[in-house]
Design a protein around this motif. Structure first.
Motif, PDB file in Angstrom:
ATOM      1  N   ASN A 140      59.401  60.947 -30.306  1.00 38.63           N
ATOM      2  CA  ASN A 140      58.886  60.273 -31.483  1.00 38.63           C
ATOM      3  C   ASN A 140      58.768  58.787 -31.170  1.00 38.63           C
ATOM      4  O   ASN A 140      59.762  58.094 -30.977  1.00 38.63           O
ATOM      5  N   LEU A 141      57.533  58.301 -31.115  1.00 36.93           N
ATOM      6  CA  LEU A 141      57.300  56.893 -30.827  1.00 36.93           C
ATOM      7  C   LEU A 141      57.216  56.061 -32.102  1.00 36.93           C
ATOM      8  O   LEU A 141      57.055  54.848 -32.036  1.00 36.93           O
ATOM      9  N   GLY A 142      57.284  56.705 -33.249  1.00 39.36           N
ATOM     10  CA  GLY A 142      57.205  55.970 -34.506  1.00 39.36           C
ATOM     11  C   GLY A 142      55.766  55.695 -34.908  1.00 39.36           C
ATOM     12  O   GLY A 142      54.828  55.959 -34.170  1.00 39.36           O
ATOM     13  N   MET A 143      55.599  55.153 -36.069  1.00 39.01           N
ATOM     14  CA  MET A 143      54.275  54.838 -36.590  1.00 39.01           C
ATOM     15  C   MET A 143      53.946  53.390 -36.248  1.00 39.01           C
ATOM     16  O   MET A 143      54.759  52.503 -36.493  1.00 39.01           O
ATOM     17  N   PRO A 144      52.776  53.112 -35.671  1.00 37.94           N
ATOM     18  CA  PRO A 144      52.442  51.727 -35.346  1.00 37.94           C
ATOM     19  C   PRO A 144      52.247  50.903 -36.621  1.00 37.94           C
ATOM     20  O   PRO A 144      51.806  51.414 -37.647  1.00 37.94           O
ATOM     21  N   THR A 145      52.595  49.646 -36.543  1.00 39.19           N
ATOM     22  CA  THR A 145      52.431  48.751 -37.691  1.00 39.19           C
ATOM     23  C   THR A 145      51.544  47.594 -37.284  1.00 39.19           C
ATOM     24  O   THR A 145      51.445  47.235 -36.119  1.00 39.19           O
ATOM     25  N   VAL A 146      50.896  46.994 -38.273  1.00 42.34           N
ATOM     26  CA  VAL A 146      50.041  45.833 -38.048  1.00 42.34           C
ATOM     27  C   VAL A 146      50.804  44.621 -38.559  1.00 42.34           C
ATOM     28  O   VAL A 146      51.338  44.635 -39.669  1.00 42.34           O
ATOM     29  N   ALA A 147      50.842  43.581 -37.771  1.00 44.84           N
ATOM     30  CA  ALA A 147      51.553  42.379 -38.172  1.00 44.84           C
ATOM     31  C   ALA A 147      50.959  41.822 -39.458  1.00 44.84           C
ATOM     32  O   ALA A 147      49.742  41.846 -39.666  1.00 44.84           O
TER      33      ALA A 147
END
Length: 103
Positions: free
Chosen positions: A62-69
């Protein structure tokens, strides 16, 4: 052929059945049957080992959900715009390299 790791319990059932068939073949003296069952058991055990090895290698991570700064997000949300088309006159381009005339 690769064995799906979810099918390992079924492979256990098949090996148990083969063990029982081998015992009967030994008691009846069926040498050819014993040899065939031994070969099938050997292949089955190799497939089990391969499936277990692949299970260890191909575990999902599980790499997690990407987030936008926050600094990159517009205040009113995302706005999609179509690219702008630009018309180029051939005479302008050819004039730059010293060619004249209307094309």
């Amino acid at each position: 052929m690769h064995i799906n790791p979810k099918m390992l319990p079924r492979l256990d059932e098949l090996e148990t059945d083969l063990d029982e068939r081998r015992k009967r073949a030994v008691s009846e003296g069926w040498l050819g049957e014993i040899e065939g069952i031994d070969r099938t058991l050997q292949c089955s055990r190799e497939k089990r080992a391969d499936a277990l090895r692949l299970t260890r290698i191909t575990r999902q991570v599980n790499l997690g959900m990407p987030t936008v700064a926050a600094s990159r997000q517009p205040e009113s949300g995302w706005i999609a715009t179509a690219p702008t088309a630009v018309a180029i006159q051939p005479t302008v381009l050819f004039a730059e390299i010293g060619v004249s005339g209307q094309f």
